[in-house]
Design an enzyme around this catalytic site. Structure first.
Site, PDB file in Angstrom:
ATOM      1  N   LYS A 174     -11.889 -11.526   0.378  1.00  0.00           N
ATOM      2  CA  LYS A 174     -11.253 -10.514   1.365  1.00  0.00           C
ATOM      3  C   LYS A 174     -10.992  -9.005   0.827  1.00  0.00           C
ATOM      4  O   LYS A 174     -11.527  -7.832   1.078  1.00  0.00           O
ATOM      5  CB  LYS A 174     -10.141 -11.150   2.078  1.00  0.00           C
ATOM      6  CG  LYS A 174      -9.413  -9.954   2.844  1.00  0.00           C
ATOM      7  CD  LYS A 174      -8.228 -10.456   3.353  1.00  0.00           C
ATOM      8  CE  LYS A 174      -6.903 -10.441   2.320  1.00  0.00           C
ATOM      9  NZ  LYS A 174      -6.317  -9.228   2.384  1.00  0.00           N
ATOM     10  N   ASN A 175     -10.253  -9.128  -0.614  1.00  0.00           N
ATOM     11  CA  ASN A 175      -9.790  -7.996  -1.169  1.00  0.00           C
ATOM     12  C   ASN A 175     -11.009  -7.183  -1.752  1.00  0.00           C
ATOM     13  O   ASN A 175     -10.919  -6.038  -2.204  1.00  0.00           O
ATOM     14  CB  ASN A 175      -8.880  -8.327  -2.168  1.00  0.00           C
ATOM     15  CG  ASN A 175      -7.692  -8.626  -1.441  1.00  0.00           C
ATOM     16  OD1 ASN A 175      -7.466  -8.523  -0.294  1.00  0.00           O
ATOM     17  ND2 ASN A 175      -6.474  -9.225  -2.082  1.00  0.00           N
TER      18      ASN A 175
ATOM     19  N   CYS B 273       6.191  -2.776   5.133  1.00  0.00           N
ATOM     20  CA  CYS B 273       5.525  -4.104   5.712  1.00  0.00           C
ATOM     21  C   CYS B 273       6.351  -5.285   5.288  1.00  0.00           C
ATOM     22  O   CYS B 273       7.288  -4.973   4.644  1.00  0.00           O
ATOM     23  CB  CYS B 273       4.300  -4.466   5.740  1.00  0.00           C
ATOM     24  SG  CYS B 273       3.721  -4.290   3.982  1.00  0.00           S
TER      25      CYS B 273
ATOM     26  N   ARG C 285       5.866  -0.352   0.774  1.00  0.00           N
ATOM     27  CA  ARG C 285       4.744  -0.316   0.105  1.00  0.00           C
ATOM     28  C   ARG C 285       4.155   1.245   0.266  1.00  0.00           C
ATOM     29  O   ARG C 285       3.269   1.549   1.128  1.00  0.00           O
ATOM     30  CB  ARG C 285       3.688  -1.230   0.696  1.00  0.00           C
ATOM     31  CG  ARG C 285       4.169  -2.549   0.651  1.00  0.00           C
ATOM     32  CD  ARG C 285       3.189  -3.626   0.779  1.00  0.00           C
ATOM     33  NE  ARG C 285       2.062  -3.497   0.025  1.00  0.00           N
ATOM     34  CZ  ARG C 285       0.831  -4.569   0.480  1.00  0.00           C
ATOM     35  NH1 ARG C 285       1.053  -5.312   1.204  1.00  0.00           N
ATOM     36  NH2 ARG C 285      -0.244  -4.375  -0.327  1.00  0.00           N
TER      37      ARG C 285
ATOM     38  N   LEU D  34       0.554   7.033  -4.693  1.00  0.00           N
ATOM     39  CA  LEU D  34      -0.281   7.242  -6.000  1.00  0.00           C
ATOM     40  C   LEU D  34      -1.704   7.362  -5.329  1.00  0.00           C
ATOM     41  O   LEU D  34      -2.567   8.388  -6.133  1.00  0.00           O
ATOM     42  CB  LEU D  34      -0.252   5.820  -6.857  1.00  0.00           C
ATOM     43  CG  LEU D  34       0.974   5.316  -7.199  1.00  0.00           C
ATOM     44  CD1 LEU D  34       0.923   4.089  -7.727  1.00  0.00           C
ATOM     45  CD2 LEU D  34       1.449   6.442  -8.200  1.00  0.00           C
TER      46      LEU D  34
ATOM     47  N   ASP E  57      -0.759 -12.807  -5.309  1.00  0.00           N
ATOM     48  CA  ASP E  57      -1.269 -13.362  -4.017  1.00  0.00           C
ATOM     49  C   ASP E  57      -1.326 -15.129  -4.124  1.00  0.00           C
ATOM     50  O   ASP E  57      -1.300 -15.742  -3.116  1.00  0.00           O
ATOM     51  CB  ASP E  57      -2.487 -13.095  -3.571  1.00  0.00           C
ATOM     52  CG  ASP E  57      -2.447 -11.500  -3.069  1.00  0.00           C
ATOM     53  OD1 ASP E  57      -1.392 -10.851  -2.975  1.00  0.00           O
ATOM     54  OD2 ASP E  57      -3.495 -10.777  -2.901  1.00  0.00           O
TER      55      ASP E  57
ATOM     56  N   ARG F 221      -6.185 -13.708   8.675  1.00  0.00           N
ATOM     57  CA  ARG F 221      -6.398 -12.681   7.878  1.00  0.00           C
ATOM     58  C   ARG F 221      -7.006 -12.691   6.700  1.00  0.00           C
ATOM     59  O   ARG F 221      -7.980 -11.965   6.275  1.00  0.00           O
ATOM     60  CB  ARG F 221      -5.282 -11.816   7.777  1.00  0.00           C
ATOM     61  CG  ARG F 221      -4.688 -10.938   8.994  1.00  0.00           C
ATOM     62  CD  ARG F 221      -3.531 -10.038   8.499  1.00  0.00           C
ATOM     63  NE  ARG F 221      -3.944  -9.281   7.614  1.00  0.00           N
ATOM     64  CZ  ARG F 221      -3.406  -9.305   6.253  1.00  0.00           C
ATOM     65  NH1 ARG F 221      -2.113  -9.828   6.152  1.00  0.00           N
ATOM     66  NH2 ARG F 221      -3.696  -8.704   5.011  1.00  0.00           N
TER      67      ARG F 221
HETATM   68  C1  UD1 Z   1      -3.935  -5.267  -3.164  1.00  0.00           C
HETATM   69  C2  UD1 Z   1      -4.261  -6.363  -2.650  1.00  0.00           C
HETATM   70  C3  UD1 Z   1      -3.284  -7.403  -2.354  1.00  0.00           C
HETATM   71  C4  UD1 Z   1      -2.447  -7.824  -3.849  1.00  0.00           C
HETATM   72  C5  UD1 Z   1      -2.148  -6.355  -4.409  1.00  0.00           C
HETATM   73  C6  UD1 Z   1      -1.761  -6.707  -5.969  1.00  0.00           C
HETATM   74  C7  UD1 Z   1      -6.176  -5.797  -1.257  1.00  0.00           C
HETATM   75  C8  UD1 Z   1      -6.538  -5.165   0.189  1.00  0.00           C
HETATM   76  N1  UD1 Z   1      -5.103  -6.175  -1.217  1.00  0.00           N
HETATM   77  O1  UD1 Z   1      -2.916  -4.548  -2.449  1.00  0.00           O
HETATM   78  O2  UD1 Z   1      -3.721  -8.587  -1.810  1.00  0.00           O
HETATM   79  O3  UD1 Z   1      -1.578  -8.397  -3.394  1.00  0.00           O
HETATM   80  O4  UD1 Z   1      -3.360  -5.566  -4.585  1.00  0.00           O
HETATM   81  O5  UD1 Z   1      -2.480  -7.205  -6.679  1.00  0.00           O
HETATM   82  O6  UD1 Z   1      -6.776  -5.525  -2.083  1.00  0.00           O
HETATM   83  N2  UD1 Z   1       2.272   1.114  -5.191  1.00  0.00           N
HETATM   84  C9  UD1 Z   1       3.183   2.351  -5.040  1.00  0.00           C
HETATM   85  N3  UD1 Z   1       2.629   3.561  -4.787  1.00  0.00           N
HETATM   86  C10 UD1 Z   1       1.058   3.228  -4.435  1.00  0.00           C
HETATM   87  C11 UD1 Z   1       0.581   2.306  -4.245  1.00  0.00           C
HETATM   88  C12 UD1 Z   1       1.136   1.209  -4.741  1.00  0.00           C
HETATM   89  O7  UD1 Z   1       4.236   2.391  -5.437  1.00  0.00           O
HETATM   90  O8  UD1 Z   1       0.573   4.467  -4.204  1.00  0.00           O
HETATM   91  C13 UD1 Z   1       2.901  -0.139  -5.294  1.00  0.00           C
HETATM   92  C14 UD1 Z   1       3.256  -0.970  -4.278  1.00  0.00           C
HETATM   93  O9  UD1 Z   1       4.360  -0.801  -3.499  1.00  0.00           O
HETATM   94  C15 UD1 Z   1       3.278  -2.537  -5.116  1.00  0.00           C
HETATM   95  C16 UD1 Z   1       2.669  -1.991  -6.432  1.00  0.00           C
HETATM   96  O10 UD1 Z   1       2.460  -0.764  -6.377  1.00  0.00           O
HETATM   97  O11 UD1 Z   1       4.723  -2.687  -5.460  1.00  0.00           O
HETATM   98  C17 UD1 Z   1       0.950  -2.953  -6.329  1.00  0.00           C
HETATM   99  O12 UD1 Z   1       0.238  -2.078  -5.116  1.00  0.00           O
HETATM  100  P1  UD1 Z   1      -1.291  -2.287  -5.206  1.00  0.00           P
HETATM  101  O13 UD1 Z   1      -1.607  -2.451  -6.508  1.00  0.00           O
HETATM  102  O14 UD1 Z   1      -1.645  -0.773  -4.727  1.00  0.00           O
HETATM  103  O15 UD1 Z   1      -1.542  -3.321  -3.956  1.00  0.00           O
HETATM  104  P2  UD1 Z   1      -2.676  -3.102  -2.908  1.00  0.00           P
HETATM  105  O16 UD1 Z   1      -3.693  -2.380  -3.061  1.00  0.00           O
HETATM  106  O17 UD1 Z   1      -1.656  -2.737  -1.630  1.00  0.00           O
END
Ligand code: UD1
Length: 471
Positions: free
Chosen positions: A22-23, A116, A121, A125, A306, A398
């Protein structure tokens, strides 16, 4: 309202074929927006999140169709540059469309994905990186309005944290930007490598995929290609946990064993015998699992956040005490309350969960709190005595294609039911439903004839709007 009815206590045995990730599929679908000719994504899982991504593409003016496991996207005529709020709410990772829409249209309007189930979240970045590449971004009444008056240009970007989504947005935006982008502290997850492989196949110039520093030399345009989505390492880890929790022996096929390396030591510590060959992995569990001392989630190649929930559920029936430390998300243990209803002994303090294994769990009505929390409930239900009815299945749908069919093929007794209000989904006798002793202030509640497991399993579903999804 649909529920999953699982009669626990059966060893899982047999072979399971792992679906596409999925990811990976989601950012790949977003990236097809850059290609003016047809792209075919094979091994694309049939999941509600993938459907949302296809609906976003259709809304933007693309044609996105599915035939079996292949999703074909034709993006020659993109007519819109916005993602409707409803679609953004259904899937938080819709934010990965931002870089693609900007690169293709020069402007984008996306509603803010918001917080969420896993805690706040932010997307700071994503936004700061795209700003460095020339995007002008403002927030107007919950809508992000972005434009690139002079087009996207390459930039030197250092992420303070290796965010998966931000890395994907930068890579997609950089593929056709003017000049070279150097991204430091990039995420190194296998799904990032898959995205780089896809973009490269479409004509992008990317060096260092899967490393901390990735360099992208922008090209004029991307062409279409055929690409096979990598296997889902989280789905694989979930079925490993299910096999282990039931003392089973299961062969996982279509896995990329390299991607599973971060989770294998935990299963070995639990006493599972693991045999790897080609794209297959045999998991053979002892009758009672040993304790897994510590699981600390980390960015890849660390233990994936995950996979922690299904593993924690597995540890609920292991010998001894294990400690889980969540370092990626703030609030990932909502499902622990549901596991406690099944008799699990879990103490949660902030980002730490302490799990004291019990000889068994007991079936009851529970509800998915989020996608991987739902997977944890399924693992626990398979290991539990009696019947568990799991509600709020939209979370599970999902991320897991045909979970009931997969588990049934492995010998589990799993049915998707449309429960009527006021009817019990269990055939346990009154005697069987006697409550188990209290411990740690936790009272496992069991249900029998005359009670409605659905009150728990599905009771919260209609109360309010769905929240933005967790991944
Ligand atoms: C993706 C995966 C999710 C997985 C996560 C971490 C998908 C669709 N989802 O989510 O299943 O659990 O990676 O491996 O691929 N953060 C910030 N600012 C930002 C972006 C992120 O502070 O702009 C923080 C988030 O709040 C979180 C951490 O960074 O605490 C990790 O987030 P991120 O690696 O971006 O996860 P996702 O891409 O949302």
């Amino acid at each position: 309202m649909e529920r999953l009815r699982i009669e626990g206590g059966r060893r899982l045995e047999g072979t399971v074929a792992i679906h596409g990730a999925k990811n990976s599929a989601l950012p790949l679908l977003a990236a097809t927006l850059l290609c003016k000719d047809e792209c075919a994504l094979h091994n694309c899982p049939r999941l509600s999140d993938v459907d949302v991504a296809m609906r976003i593409l259709e809304h933007l003016g693309c044609r996105a169709t599915r035939q079996d496991g292949t999703v074909t996207v034709r993006a020659e005529a993109v007519s819109h540059h916005d993602v409707p709020e409803g679609l953004m709410r259904e899937m938080r990772s819709s934010i990965v469309f931002l870089g693609a829409i900007l690169a293709r249209c020069g402007e984008a309007a996306l509603s803010f994905p918001g917080g969420c189930e896993l805690g706040p979240r932010p997307i700071d970045l994503h936004l700061s990186s795209l700003r460095r590449m020339g995007a002008l971004i403002r927030e107007e009444f919950g809508v992000l309005r972005c434009r690139v008056p002079k087009g996207l240009h390459g930039a030197a970007i250092t992420l303070p944290f290796p965010s998966v989504g931000a890395t994907e947005n930068v890579l997609i935006a950089a593929a056709t930007a003017k000049g070279t982008t150097v991204l430091r502290n990039a995420a190194r997850e296998p799904e990032i490598c898959d995205l780089c492989a896809f973009l490269t196949r479409c004509g992008a110039r990317i060096h260092g995929a899967g490393e901390s520093t990735v360099t992208v030399e922008g090209v004029e345009a991307l062409h279409g290609c055929e690409h096979r989505v990598i296997p889902d390492r989280i789905e694989a880890a979930t079925y490993m946990a299910a096999a282990a929790a039931t003392g089973g022996t299961v062969v996982l096929k279509n896995v990329e064993t390299e991607h599973l390396m971060p989770v294998l030591p935990a299963f070995e510590e639990a006493g599972c015998r693991l045999t790897l060959w080609g794209d297959s992995l045999l998991v053979s569990a002892p009758p009672r699992l040993h304790r897994v001392r510590t699981v600390r989630t980390m960015p890849y190649p660390g233990f994936p956040t995950d996979a922690a929930a299904p593993l924690l559920a597995m540890c609920c029936v292991a010998e001894g005490t294990g400690v889980f430390v969540e370092t990626i998300f703030e609030s990932r243990y909502k499902y622990a309350g549901e596991l406690r209803r099944m008799g699990a002994c879990i103490k949660v303090e902030d980002r730490v969960a302490v799990v004291e294994g019990r000889p068994t769990l007991f079936g009851t009505g529970v509800a998915c709190t989020d996608l991987r929390g739902g997977a944890a409930l399924a693992v626990a239900a398979l290991a539990a005595e009696g019947v568990t009815v799991i509600g709020e299945l939209h979370h599970l749908d999902r991320g897991y294609e045909d979970m009931e069919r997969t588990l049934t093929a492995l010998g589990g007794t799993v049915k998707r039911t449309e429960a009527e209000h006021g009817t019990a989904d269990t055939d346990q006798s009154e005697e069987e439903t006697a409550c188990q002793p209290l411990y740690d202030g936790v009272h496992p509640i069991r249900y029998g004839r005359g009670t409605d497991p659905g009150e728990r399993a599905g009771g919260r579903g209609s109360e309010g709007k769905r929240q933005a999804s967790d991944e």
